[in-house]
Scaffold this motif. Structure first.
Motif, PDB file in Angstrom:
ATOM      1  N   GLU A  28       1.200  -1.228  -0.504  1.00  0.00           N
ATOM      2  CA  GLU A  28      -0.163   0.214   0.104  1.00  0.00           C
ATOM      3  C   GLU A  28       0.660   1.253   0.139  1.00  0.00           C
ATOM      4  N   SER A  61      -5.574  -7.257  -8.073  1.00  0.00           N
ATOM      5  CA  SER A  61      -6.282  -6.662  -7.463  1.00  0.00           C
ATOM      6  C   SER A  61      -7.565  -5.851  -8.500  1.00  0.00           C
ATOM      7  N   PRO A  62      -8.737  -6.240  -9.170  1.00  0.00           N
ATOM      8  CA  PRO A  62      -9.203  -5.102  -9.958  1.00  0.00           C
ATOM      9  C   PRO A  62      -9.533  -3.940  -9.196  1.00  0.00           C
ATOM     10  N   ASP A  63      -9.550  -3.963  -7.970  1.00  0.00           N
ATOM     11  CA  ASP A  63      -9.606  -2.551  -7.227  1.00  0.00           C
ATOM     12  C   ASP A  63      -9.161  -2.104  -7.384  1.00  0.00           C
ATOM     13  N   LEU A  64      -7.779  -2.057  -7.414  1.00  0.00           N
ATOM     14  CA  LEU A  64      -6.867  -0.829  -7.836  1.00  0.00           C
ATOM     15  C   LEU A  64      -6.839  -0.153  -9.201  1.00  0.00           C
ATOM     16  N   PRO A  65      -7.063   1.163  -9.487  1.00  0.00           N
ATOM     17  CA  PRO A  65      -7.358   2.365 -10.670  1.00  0.00           C
ATOM     18  C   PRO A  65      -5.702   1.793 -11.220  1.00  0.00           C
ATOM     19  N   TRP A  68      -3.607   3.358 -10.168  1.00  0.00           N
ATOM     20  CA  TRP A  68      -2.506   3.836  -8.665  1.00  0.00           C
ATOM     21  C   TRP A  68      -0.768   3.722  -9.086  1.00  0.00           C
TER      22      TRP A  68
END
Length: 79
Positions: A28, A61-65, A68
């Protein structure tokens, strides 16, 4: 070994750096880095090392823009 040699070269040029297993690095915190150099080797039949599995899964992860890591310069050396 190669990562440690690279770190010596980096420090000899007056820059800061560190060496760690990928899973020991705070994923992160990647967007906060200016430069990231990853030195990695395959294991067995071309599989990634176990000490990088958590990091690899997090980066997929598909949640990462898509933006990023837009502010991070990076290089990957595969051995």
């Amino acid at each position: 070994e190669q990562a440690k040699n690279l770190l010596q070269d980096i420090r000899a040029r007056g820059m800061k750096g560190s060496v760690s297993a990928l899973d020991d690095f705070d994923v992160e915190g990647l967007p906060d880095q200016k430069v990231v150099i990853i030195v990695i080797s395959t294991c067995g039949l071309g599989e990634y090392p176990q000490n990088s599995k958590r990091t690899w899964m997090a980066l997929q992860s598909p949640d990462l823009p898509m933006t990023w890591l837009s502010g991070v310069k990076f290089a990957v050396f595969g051995l």
